[in-house]
Design a protein around this motif. Structure first.
Motif, PDB file in Angstrom:
ATOM      1  N   THR A 134      25.369 -14.558  11.055  1.00 43.25           N
ATOM      2  CA  THR A 134      26.793 -14.328  11.325  1.00 43.25           C
ATOM      3  C   THR A 134      27.673 -15.245  10.495  1.00 43.25           C
ATOM      4  O   THR A 134      28.663 -14.817   9.895  1.00 43.25           O
ATOM      5  N   ASN A 135      27.316 -16.527  10.457  1.00 41.35           N
ATOM      6  CA  ASN A 135      28.116 -17.486   9.691  1.00 41.35           C
ATOM      7  C   ASN A 135      28.049 -17.213   8.193  1.00 41.35           C
ATOM      8  O   ASN A 135      29.032 -17.409   7.471  1.00 41.35           O
ATOM      9  N   LYS A 143      30.431 -14.289   7.578  1.00 40.51           N
ATOM     10  CA  LYS A 143      31.833 -14.713   7.670  1.00 40.51           C
ATOM     11  C   LYS A 143      32.226 -15.582   6.474  1.00 40.51           C
ATOM     12  O   LYS A 143      33.363 -15.510   5.990  1.00 40.51           O
ATOM     13  N   LEU A 144      31.297 -16.394   6.007  1.00 37.30           N
ATOM     14  CA  LEU A 144      31.564 -17.220   4.828  1.00 37.30           C
ATOM     15  C   LEU A 144      31.752 -16.332   3.597  1.00 37.30           C
ATOM     16  O   LEU A 144      32.628 -16.585   2.757  1.00 37.30           O
ATOM     17  N   LEU A 185      35.214 -14.811   3.632  1.00 35.88           N
ATOM     18  CA  LEU A 185      36.219 -15.770   3.162  1.00 35.88           C
ATOM     19  C   LEU A 185      36.182 -15.901   1.640  1.00 35.88           C
ATOM     20  O   LEU A 185      37.218 -16.079   0.997  1.00 35.88           O
ATOM     21  N   LYS A 243      39.496 -23.222   6.137  1.00 36.94           N
ATOM     22  CA  LYS A 243      38.718 -22.276   6.944  1.00 36.94           C
ATOM     23  C   LYS A 243      37.309 -22.120   6.379  1.00 36.94           C
ATOM     24  O   LYS A 243      36.328 -22.070   7.130  1.00 36.94           O
ATOM     25  N   ASN A 294      35.209 -25.222   7.208  1.00 34.70           N
ATOM     26  CA  ASN A 294      34.859 -25.259   8.630  1.00 34.70           C
ATOM     27  C   ASN A 294      33.759 -24.254   8.949  1.00 34.70           C
ATOM     28  O   ASN A 294      32.848 -24.543   9.729  1.00 34.70           O
ATOM     29  N   ARG A 295      33.830 -23.089   8.342  1.00 34.18           N
ATOM     30  CA  ARG A 295      32.776 -22.102   8.541  1.00 34.18           C
ATOM     31  C   ARG A 295      31.471 -22.586   7.926  1.00 34.18           C
ATOM     32  O   ARG A 295      30.383 -22.361   8.472  1.00 34.18           O
ATOM     33  N   ASN A 296      31.562 -23.244   6.780  1.00 36.44           N
ATOM     34  CA  ASN A 296      30.365 -23.788   6.141  1.00 36.44           C
ATOM     35  C   ASN A 296      29.716 -24.859   7.011  1.00 36.44           C
ATOM     36  O   ASN A 296      28.484 -24.969   7.055  1.00 36.44           O
ATOM     37  N   LYS A 315      29.704 -24.916  10.289  1.00 39.88           N
ATOM     38  CA  LYS A 315      28.961 -24.180  11.327  1.00 39.88           C
ATOM     39  C   LYS A 315      27.649 -23.636  10.765  1.00 39.88           C
ATOM     40  O   LYS A 315      26.616 -23.660  11.457  1.00 39.88           O
ATOM     41  N   LEU A 316      27.695 -23.162   9.537  1.00 40.14           N
ATOM     42  CA  LEU A 316      26.484 -22.634   8.915  1.00 40.14           C
ATOM     43  C   LEU A 316      25.451 -23.736   8.729  1.00 40.14           C
ATOM     44  O   LEU A 316      24.258 -23.539   9.024  1.00 40.14           O
TER      45      LEU A 316
END
Length: 402
Positions: free
Chosen positions: A90-91, A94-95, A98, A239, A242-244, A246-247
């Protein structure tokens, strides 16, 4: 293959038409658009799950039977599937999304820079072509006077030093025209490169009435914060990081593989044998600590760059706005009435000199005043148009109205 004017064409074009042509034909913009396709392809790839793994195992050599590849003695079939856990898939998706957004903004920023370069070169070309026409018409006017003066010299109605003075003044103006022609050629080359035109196409920059849409400095700054691509890139980068993070945290949790053995003959105590396997790494030493720390630092870095970007936008818009107002005030001093009087002065100077109402020195002085006034007007208008171009570049969108 892009359609281009033939080598014999003269392309007459306004700045608005030039921008439309740039969008279609500029090679740098075309190349950067492929970055969006690349990012889209990476998004497609990120959405895909891992393929299952097929394992075939069989006997290579049997000591008991002294046989090679004895598949009847031992064989194994196994199917494995890797399962991603803790939000890795999922991450990653989403990455990648972006990244697509960033690629689109980067193309917008490239277009913003190309419009800025085109505007500056186009307005410089227009000013240089106007000055060239002014100087060449002055040279032509001197040629007519010299021809008339030489005829009068032959009949003894004019002194030779007066003819010489006219020729000297013509040479001086022709020298200005020669230097200015080089500027025309330089700006012409830059415009052709931006528009992807043949090297022998002559571009004539047409005049276009451009007025800035009324707004306050605060209004222009708000527009820049809404539209300027490099600022939006720096904001989206927070953004992204921050997503990275989480990954990278999800990578600390190991994936696992489930395997199913539908058939195993000769490898186990039960013949035939069916079984399942569960495999995963034990996160004892590597829990992705370094990449997690790096991701946190990248967030702090992105936030600092964002603050710098916002401060840069505000100051650049403020500076461009002040330059626009200053250029506008200087340009508006050249009223229509003043320009009309300048043209009348030039016409009257030619008539009065031919009628001997003024002497040669007075005529030359009036010619120089005319050239200076016209040149200053052309340069001030060019400065005004470049100031509008600079303000639009700082805001990140077209703000003029015609």
């Amino acid at each position: 293959m892009l359609a281009q004017p033939s080598k014999t064409d003269t392309l007459k074009i306004t700045i608005t038409q030039a921008k439309q042509l740039l969008i279609k034909q500029n090679l740098a913009l075309i190349a950067n658009r492929y970055a969006i396709d690349i990012a889209d392809a990476e998004l497609i790839q990120a959405k895909l799950w891992s393929n299952p793994n097929f394992v075939w195992n069989q006997d290579l050599y049997s000591n008991e039977q002294n046989r090679y590849f004895n598949v009847d003695n031992q064989r194994l079939v196994q199917v494995e599937q890797l399962f991603s856990v803790s939000g890795k898939h999922t991450n990653t998706v989403k990455l990648a999304k972006l990244s697509v957004e960033q690629s689109k903004l980067q193309v917008q920023d490239v277009l913003r820079s190309l419009f800025f370069d085109l505007g500056n070169h186009f307005f410089n070309l227009k000013a240089a072509q106007q000055k060239q026409a002014l100087l060449e018409s002055t040279v032509g006017r001197y040629s007519q006077l010299i021809q008339s003066a030489e005829e009068r010299l032959r009949v003894g109605a004019m002194a030779s030093n007066e003819v010489l003075r006219l020729k000297s003044e013509q040479i001086a103006v022709r020298a200005q025209a020669t230097q200015n022609k080089n500027e025309v050629l330089n700006e012409l080359s830059a415009v052709r490169i931006l528009l992807n035109l043949n090297e022998q196409v002559y571009v004539t920059a047409l005049r276009e009435n451009i007025e800035i849409a009324p707004n306050t400095l605060g209004g222009f700054i708000d527009q820049a914060l809404d539209y300027r691509a490099d600022y939006l890139i720096s904001r989206n980068q927070i953004k992204f990081e921050n997503r990275n993070l989480k990954l990278q945290r999800s990578f600390a949790v190991p994936d696992f593989t489930i395997a199913y053995q539908p058939h195993d003959k000769g490898s186990n105590y039960v013949r035939p044998y069916q079984g399942v396997n569960l495999e995963f790494n034990i996160p004892v030493f590597n829990r992705n600590q370094g990449n997690i720390k790096m991701a946190k630092s990248k967030i702090a870095q992105a936030e600092a760059n964002f603050s710098l970007s916002e401060n840069t936008v505000r100051n650049e818009v403020s500076s461009s706005y002040d330059q626009f107002l200053n250029s506008k005030n200087g340009y508006e001093e050249y009223t229509a009435e003043f320009l009309k009087q300048t043209e009348e002065l030039n016409i009257n100077a030619n008539e009065n000199y031919q009628k001997k109402n003024i002497n040669l020195l007075e005529f030359i002085d009036l010619q120089r005043i005319y050239i200076i006034n016209k040149t200053q007007y052309i340069e001030l208008r060019n400065t005004y148009l470049r100031a509008i171009n600079q303000l639009e570049f700082s805001v990140g969108k077209e703000i003029n109205k015609q």
